[in-house]
Design an enzyme around this catalytic site. Structure first.
Site, mmCIF file in Angstrom:
data_model
loop_
_atom_site.group_PDB
_atom_site.id
_atom_site.type_symbol
_atom_site.label_atom_id
_atom_site.label_comp_id
_atom_site.label_asym_id
_atom_site.label_seq_id
_atom_site.Cartn_x
_atom_site.Cartn_y
_atom_site.Cartn_z
ATOM 1 N N GLU A 286 -6.423 3.975 5.941
ATOM 2 C CA GLU A 286 -5.683 3.602 4.367
ATOM 3 C C GLU A 286 -5.950 4.876 3.371
ATOM 4 O O GLU A 286 -5.267 5.317 2.487
ATOM 5 C CB GLU A 286 -6.329 2.444 3.759
ATOM 6 C CG GLU A 286 -5.768 1.901 2.762
ATOM 7 C CD GLU A 286 -6.047 0.664 1.896
ATOM 8 O OE1 GLU A 286 -5.794 -0.388 2.823
ATOM 9 O OE2 GLU A 286 -6.702 0.643 0.992
ATOM 10 N N SER B 278 -11.392 -0.571 1.894
ATOM 11 C CA SER B 278 -10.747 -0.995 3.472
ATOM 12 C C SER B 278 -10.413 0.427 3.891
ATOM 13 O O SER B 278 -9.437 1.205 3.528
ATOM 14 C CB SER B 278 -9.724 -1.924 3.214
ATOM 15 O OG SER B 278 -10.221 -3.033 2.794
ATOM 16 N N ARG C 71 0.756 -1.260 0.216
ATOM 17 C CA ARG C 71 -0.017 -0.059 0.143
ATOM 18 C C ARG C 71 0.866 1.288 0.055
ATOM 19 O O ARG C 71 0.579 2.208 0.487
ATOM 20 C CB ARG C 71 -1.024 0.015 1.414
ATOM 21 C CG ARG C 71 -2.077 -1.022 1.115
ATOM 22 C CD ARG C 71 -3.008 -1.123 0.293
ATOM 23 N NE ARG C 71 -3.964 -1.952 0.178
ATOM 24 C CZ ARG C 71 -3.792 -3.174 -0.395
ATOM 25 N NH1 ARG C 71 -2.780 -3.549 -1.012
ATOM 26 N NH2 ARG C 71 -4.651 -4.226 -0.368
HETATM 27 C C1 LIG Z 1 -15.578 -0.042 -2.691
HETATM 28 C C2 LIG Z 1 -14.115 0.080 -2.673
HETATM 29 C C3 LIG Z 1 -13.131 -1.056 -3.035
HETATM 30 C C4 LIG Z 1 -11.652 -0.956 -2.900
HETATM 31 N N1 LIG Z 1 -10.850 -1.760 -3.054
HETATM 32 C C5 LIG Z 1 -9.686 -1.828 -3.069
HETATM 33 C C6 LIG Z 1 -8.860 -2.916 -2.903
HETATM 34 O O1 LIG Z 1 -9.480 -4.044 -3.214
HETATM 35 N N2 LIG Z 1 -7.358 -2.748 -2.988
HETATM 36 C C7 LIG Z 1 -6.781 -1.438 -2.794
HETATM 37 O O2 LIG Z 1 -5.600 -1.332 -3.007
HETATM 38 N N3 LIG Z 1 -7.554 -0.410 -3.123
HETATM 39 C C8 LIG Z 1 -9.080 -0.272 -3.041
HETATM 40 N N4 LIG Z 1 -9.841 0.673 -2.758
HETATM 41 C C9 LIG Z 1 -9.271 1.924 -2.765
HETATM 42 C C10 LIG Z 1 -9.250 2.825 -4.132
HETATM 43 O O3 LIG Z 1 -10.175 2.130 -5.127
HETATM 44 C C11 LIG Z 1 -7.716 2.679 -4.913
HETATM 45 O O4 LIG Z 1 -6.745 3.066 -4.101
HETATM 46 C C12 LIG Z 1 -7.779 3.486 -6.224
HETATM 47 O O5 LIG Z 1 -6.520 2.952 -7.038
HETATM 48 C C13 LIG Z 1 -7.612 4.857 -6.027
HETATM 49 O O6 LIG Z 1 -7.781 5.395 -7.344
HETATM 50 P P1 LIG Z 1 -8.695 6.717 -7.404
HETATM 51 O O7 LIG Z 1 -8.593 6.926 -9.218
HETATM 52 O O8 LIG Z 1 -9.979 6.562 -7.053
HETATM 53 O O9 LIG Z 1 -7.743 7.819 -6.900
HETATM 54 P P2 LIG Z 1 -8.359 8.959 -6.042
HETATM 55 O O10 LIG Z 1 -9.192 8.178 -4.712
HETATM 56 O O11 LIG Z 1 -9.144 10.220 -6.652
HETATM 57 O O12 LIG Z 1 -6.998 9.404 -5.109
HETATM 58 C C14 LIG Z 1 -6.193 8.689 -4.260
HETATM 59 C C15 LIG Z 1 -4.803 9.373 -4.185
HETATM 60 O O13 LIG Z 1 -4.354 9.080 -5.337
HETATM 61 C C16 LIG Z 1 -3.839 10.695 -5.890
HETATM 62 N N5 LIG Z 1 -3.996 10.667 -7.201
HETATM 63 C C17 LIG Z 1 -5.094 9.936 -7.858
HETATM 64 N N6 LIG Z 1 -5.029 9.969 -9.246
HETATM 65 C C18 LIG Z 1 -3.509 10.721 -9.477
HETATM 66 C C19 LIG Z 1 -2.969 11.116 -10.604
HETATM 67 N N7 LIG Z 1 -3.126 10.734 -11.911
HETATM 68 N N8 LIG Z 1 -1.487 11.442 -10.123
HETATM 69 C C20 LIG Z 1 -1.060 11.889 -9.003
HETATM 70 N N9 LIG Z 1 -1.942 11.479 -8.188
HETATM 71 C C21 LIG Z 1 -3.085 10.882 -8.367
HETATM 72 C C22 LIG Z 1 -4.821 11.502 -5.083
HETATM 73 O O14 LIG Z 1 -4.450 12.782 -5.109
HETATM 74 C C23 LIG Z 1 -5.187 11.009 -3.734
HETATM 75 O O15 LIG Z 1 -4.003 11.431 -2.891
HETATM 76 C C24 LIG Z 1 -11.060 0.456 -2.905
HETATM 77 C C25 LIG Z 1 -12.306 1.719 -2.613
HETATM 78 C C26 LIG Z 1 -13.426 1.687 -2.774
HETATM 79 C C27 LIG Z 1 -14.354 2.597 -2.656
#
Ligand SMILES: Cc1cc2nc3c(=O)[nH]c(=O)nc-3n(C[C@H](O)[C@H](O)[C@H](O)COP(=O)(O)OP(=O)(O)OC[C@H]3O[C@@H](n4cnc5c(N)ncnc54)[C@H](O)[C@@H]3O)c2cc1C
Length: 340
Positions: A335, A239, A165
């Site tokens: 997380e 999570s 992570r």
């Molecule tokens: C229902 C659910 C289930 C999930 N299951 C998992 C799982 O099984 N495993 C897991 O690891 N995670 C899981 N997650 C967490 C999440 O989905 C991941 O961390 C995902 O990769 C976040 O991507 P996002 O585009 O939504 O980022 P965001 O939530 O929009 O951003 C998260 C972080 O990344 C940064 N960020 C986003 N895009 C960029 C970019 N292009 N450049 C620089 N920084 C950036 C943001 O500034 C922020 O700090 C889950 C979330 C939910 C809601």
């Protein structure tokens, strides 16, 4: 510098997050190409604005007071095949659509990461992982805008500093890079990963990539881990707590407080499931505090039942952290990323 027309003012961020929580951004823009990014960054610099990069908003907890700077949502799409199963994917591509694309082409490597919400650009940030795979195992390079050097750079796998992570993007170089595209190396006709216990229970012989994807999606749906607008158990950040990694001494101290603690050896550490600690500390699935709750399907997911505030969610987080610490002497670490 005059504000570019594509930058809007006072835009509510709650609808851009899966939790549907948080106030407004002072300035906001959807970023579709490199020139828009550079223009927006120049505006932020001349106005001394803090920057928030948004992907799919699935790992973000935004304060009720919002964000006083410039929020940019990274939108470019596209999957470009370089050779065989080496593909460069734009940061704005929805992650699960890319997983489906790989499975359809019989490219192995990310099939157990099916159903994770968010965009491709968000996956390297916390090195997403699930059911026996981490995205870092397939990432070859990351192309990103470096806000210090003020130019686009290519970061090698080693330079990304991936761990559980974790990467440089959420630790040593936090907020320095804007991920623009990610190059993945997948395995052509490779075998599917299925060593994780939840998957092993479902198969007796080597499953196909399609079968593993379908199984993971089914398991995740049962846990409320696939986004479904109609199901408030999926209005979460996934999570909410990391599984604590304890030293030998810390694990020994934990064993003095309880018997039969599930654990997995991990280098010189012991990883203990946060979900078990939470349940044993008196917070069952469905535990509710007003408009926020623990999901009825998953002990690690904190959910917004509708109309909640971020303050309410944080209060529930602290209640759980304090309860687990009192019972087990272990402080759970969240997380998601907190903004504001
Ligand atoms: C229902 C659910 C289930 C999930 N299951 C998992 C799982 O099984 N495993 C897991 O690891 N995670 C899981 N997650 C967490 C999440 O989905 C991941 O961390 C995902 O990769 C976040 O991507 P996002 O585009 O939504 O980022 P965001 O939530 O929009 O951003 C998260 C972080 O990344 C940064 N960020 C986003 N895009 C960029 C970019 N292009 N450049 C620089 N920084 C950036 C943001 O500034 C922020 O700090 C889950 C979330 C939910 C809601």
């Amino acid at each position: 510098m005059k504000k570019p027309n594509f930058i809007q003012e006072n835009v509510s961020l709650a609808p851009l997050t899966i939790l549907r929580l948080g106030g407004a951004a002072r300035f906001y823009a959807d970023i579709a190409d490199e020139s828009a990014l550079l223009e927006a960054l120049a505006f932020a610099q001349t106005q001394s604005l803090a920057l928030l990069i948004l992907g799919g908003g699935s790992n973000l907890v935004i304060a009720d007071t919002g964000f006083a700077g410039l929020a940019l949502r990274i939108k470019p799409r596209g999957i470009h095949q370089q050779s065989d199963a080496v593909v460069t994917v734009a940061a704005g591509e929805p992650w699960d659509e890319f997983v489906a694309h790989c499975v359809a082409h019989n490219w192995a490597g990310i099939e157990t990461l099916s159903g994770i919400p968010g965009l491709v650009g968000g996956t390297p940030i916390q090195n997403v992982g699930a059911y026996g795979q981490e995205v870092s195992a397939t990432i070859q390079t990351v192309r990103a805008y470096d806000r210090v050097a003020q130019r686009f750079v290519h970061l090698s796998h080693a330079e990304c500093g991936f761990a559980y992570r974790q990467s440089i993007f959420n630790t040593t170089a936090r907020e320095r890079y804007i991920v623009w595209s990610v190059t993945f190396g997948l395995r052509v006709n490779g075998t599917a990963t299925w060593h994780y216990p939840d998957l092993q229970k479902r198969f007796t012989t080597q499953p196909s990539l399609h079968e593993v994807r379908a199984a993971v999606l089914d398991i995740r749906r049962r846990k409320g881990m696939v986004i479904d607008e109609a199901d408030s158990d999926t209005r979460s950040a996934g999570s909410f707590f990391k599984n604590p990694s304890l030293s030998v001494d810390e694990f020994a101290a934990l064993n003095e407080r309880a018997a039969n603690i599930p654990h997995y050896p991990n280098a010189n550490q012991f990883k203990v499931p946060a979900a078990w600690l939470i349940e044993q500390a008196g917070f069952p699935k469905g535990f509710t505090a007003g408009r926020v709750a623990i999901s009825t399907k998953h002990s690690l997911a904190l959910v917004n039942r509708g109309g909640a505030t971020t303050a309410e969610l944080i209060a529930l987080m602290r209640q759980i952290q304090d309860g687990v610490e009192k019972r087990f002497g272990v402080r759970l670490q969240p997380e998601p990323i907190f903004v504001g």
